[in-house]
Design an enzyme around this catalytic site. Structure first.
Site: not given
Length: 537
Positions: A207-208, A211, A217
Site C-alpha cells: 500500500h505504501e 503511494h 486512496h
C-alpha cells in the site's frame, strides 16, 4: 525481480552505514501552514459530503466480531495524524495547496493516480532509486523487499539500488507508523517511506509503495459518493480533512471503475469515534469487501501499469477479454481478472486444488451449491476453488447465500467466498467471510457470475442457491452506481421500473429467515432443497 531480491539480500549488511541523517516528519511539515490548510479542507469536505445519521436505518448493518486484531493504518499513525493527509500521506505544502485550491474551485470531474501538470516528471523513470535504512527491522525490510518484488513482477516499474540519484525513495523505520509521499517529487529529494512497528505486513508495505508510485486512496476519487457514504456523525470534525476528495487536476483514474476491494481503500471503521462503520457501501453486499490487507487488487495493478505507460512495451497486440490486458513483461500472455483464465481470459481461472472447478448452469428451477475447503495446517499458499455460474443470454442470476464459514476479518481477504455480480469483472466482487445473520440475496447485472472460494490453512465453506430471472442486463441505479440486488434503500435513489425487490424474491422462494435463527434456517434449507452441486476438498 530475482535480481532485485539478490541485490537486496547481498546488501543488508551495509545498508544504513553511510546514509545521511533522516529528518523527522515533524521537521518536514510546517504546523501553521498544515493546520490552516487542514481546517479549510475539513470545512469544504463537511459541506460537500452528503450526510447520513449514525443511527439511521441505512447504517444499521450487521455487526461482526472480527477475528483479526490488526490496527488500521490511521490507528498505527495516531500520534502523527495532524501531520499526515488521509492518515498516511506526507504531502508538500505546494501539493496540498493545489488540492485545497481545486476543492475551492469545485471542479470535480472524471479523472486515482497522482497526475498534474508536471506529469510525467511525477513518475519514476527509468526506474525507482531506493535505499533501505538501517533503522528498518528485519520484518519490515523483508516485507518491503516482497512488496517491491510484487510491483516489479506485475508492472513495468523497476526498482534499483540508489547510487548518486538526488531524488529517491528512502525507506526507513526510524519513526512510529507507516506513511509515504505520493509520486515522485523533485523538490523533496530523499522521499521518506516509513515502516515502523506494526506496519510490517505485505498489505501495508505494498500500500505504501503504491503511494510512492503515485496512487492516492481509492475513497478520495471524484466519484466516491456514488459508491460509498461517509457517516459524518461518527467522525471528529477535525478529521473530515482525511475524507477529502482529490480532484481531476491532481488525480487520474485511467477509466478504471471504483474498487471497494482496492488495497488503497480505507477500512469501514477508519477514523470512527465509536468503532462503528464510518464508511457504508451503497451496495450493502459490498460492505465486507472494504478494507482488505491481502495486497493490491487487479485494478490497483492495472492503474499503475497505465500510469507508467506500460502498454507501450507490447507492440504486437493480442486479445484479452473480460477486462484483461497484455502483461507488460511478457506480451504473449494476458493478465486476467481474478476468476478468469485461459489464453484470452475467456475461461475459468485455474483452481488449486484443480478438482474444485466448473460451470454451474442456472435455470428457472432453483439449485443449491455447497463447497467446503477443509482446514489443513500443512497447506502452503492460497487454496482456491473457481466456478462460473452461467445463465442463458438475456437472463440474470439470482443468488441467495445461506451459510458461510470463514475467517471474519475486515475486507474478507483470508478465508471466505467472493461473487462477482457486476458486468465489469475487473472490480472486486461481493465477499462474505463472517457468520450470516440472515441469507444474503444478490442479483447479477449480466449472465455470468464468477464464484471464488478462498482459504489458507483454515476452513472456507459456502452454501448458496441460484436461479435465473428475466430482465435487462445493465440494470443500475439512477446515480450511476453499479450494484447487485443487496442495495440499501436508505442510501440509493429508487431503481428504475424494471428493478426486482430482494424481499419479493425471498417471498417467492418461501424464505422466512427473519423468523428463524441461522442454525434453524440452515436445517430448513437442507431439508427442502436437493444438493445438485457439491465440492468437498
Amino acid at each position: 525481480m530475482r535480481f532485485l531480491i539478490l541485490v537486496l539480500a547481498g546488501s543488508i549488511g551495509i545498508y544504513g552505514v553511510n546514509l545521511p541523517k533522516i529528518p523527522k516528519l515533524s521537521d518536514l511539515v510546517n504546523p501553521f501552514q498544515q493546520f490552516k490548510l487542514k481546517d479549510i479542507l475539513s470545512t469544504l469536505t463537511a459541506l460537500d459530503t452528503p450526510d447520513i445519521a449514525a443511527d439511521s436505518a441505512g447504517v444499521s448493518l450487521p455487526k461482526h466480531e472480527y477475528t483479526d486484531r490488526l490496527s488500521s493504518i490511521s490507528d498505527l499513525n495516531r500520534s502523527k495524524r495532524d501531520l499526515l493527509f488521509q492518515g498516511d500521506i506526507h504531502l508538500s505544502f505546494e501539493h496540498l495547496s493545489n488540492i485545497v485550491r481545486e476543492q475551492l474551485d469545485h471542479s470535480r470531474t472524471k479523472r486515482t493516480a497522482f497526475r498534474n501538470a508536471m506529469y510525467p516528471k511525477t513518475i519514476w523513470l527509468p526506474n525507482v532509486p531506493f535505499e533501505l535504512h538501517g533503522s528498518l527491522s528485519a520484518k519490515s525490510r523483508s516485507s518491503l523487499v516482497a512488496a517491491m518484488a510484487f510491483w516489479e513482477k506485475h508492472t513495468c516499474v523497476a526498482f534499483k539500488k540508489r547510487t548518486s540519484e538526488k531524488v529517491y525513495l528512502l525507506m526507513s523505520g526510524q519513526e512510529e507508523g507507516c506513511w509515504s509521499t505520493v509520486g515522485r517529487d523533485e523538490a523533496q529529494g530523499a522521499q521518506i517511506l516509513n515502516i515502523g512497528t506494526g506496519c510490517e505486513m505485505f498489505g501495508i508495505t505494498s500500500h505504501e509503495i503504491a503511494h510512492a508510485l503515485g496512487l492516492f486512496h481509492e475513497q478520495s476519487r471524484y466519484d466516491r459518493d456514488n459508491y460509498v457514504q461517509i457517516v459524518k456523525s461518527r467522525i471528529a470534525q477535525t478529521n473530515f480533512y482525511d475524507f477529502a476528495v482529490v480532484g481531476k487536476k491532481n488525480m487520474e483514474t485511467y477509466g478504471q471503475k471504483y474498487d471497494i476491494g482496492s488495497v488503497m481503500h480505507y477500512r469501514p471503521t477508519e477514523f470512527s469515534l465509536d468503532g462503528g462503520n464510518s464508511i457504508i457501501a451503497k451496495d450493502v453486499n459490498m460492505q465486507n469487501t472494504m478494507g482488505q490487507f491481502r495486497g493490491p487488487s487487479f485494478i490497483d495493478v492495472a492503474k499503475i501499469n497505465r500510469h507508467y505507460n506500460c502498454e507501450k512495451n507490447c507492440k504486437n497486440k493480442i486479445t484479452c477479454l473480460n477486462g484483461g490486458y497484455q502483461h507488460p513483461k511478457n506480451c504473449k500472455i494476458c493478465v486476467c481478472p481474478p476468476g478468469y483464465g485461459g489464453s484470452d481470459c475467456k475461461g475459468i481461472e485455474a483452481s488449486s486444488p484443480a478438482k474444485c472447478t466448473g460451470v454451474l448452469v442456472a435455470g428457472e428451477t432453483q439449485r443449491k451449491f455447497t463447497a467446503n475447503i477443509k482446514p489443513n495446517k500443512n497447506a502452503k499458499g492460497i487454496r482456491k476453488c473457481n466456478y462460473h455460474i452461467e445463465a442463458p443470454p438475456g437472463k440474470r442470476i439470482v443468488i441467495i447465500v445461506d451459510s458461510v464459514i470463514g475467517n471474519c476479518v475486515q475486507g474478507c481477504y483470508e478465508e471466505g467466498v467472493e461473487l462477482k455480480m457486476y458486468e465489469d469483472k475487473t472490480v472486486t466482487g461481493a465477499r462474505f467471510c463472517c457468520k450470516l445473520q440472515k441469507p444474503q440475496t444478490l442479483i447479477s447485472q449480466g449472465n455470468t457470475v464468477p464464484l471464488m472460494l478462498v482459504a489458507g490453512k483454515a476452513q472456507a465453506f459456502v452454501q448458496l442457491r441460484y436461479s435465473t430471472v428475466d430482465g435487462p442486463q445493465n440494470r443500475s441505479p439512477k446515480d450511476g452506481n453499479a450494484t447487485s440486488i443487496g442495495v440499501n434503500p436508505f442510501l440509493l435513489e429508487k431503481y428504475q421500473d424494471n428493478s426486482i425487490d430482494s424481499e419479493a424474491i425471498r417471498k417467492e422462494y418461501h424464505i422466512q429467515s427473519d423468523n428463524v435463527n441461522q442454525e434453524d434456517f440452515e436445517t430448513l434449507v437442507r431439508s427442502e432443497f436437493i444438493d445438485e452441486n457439491t465440492a468437498d476438498i
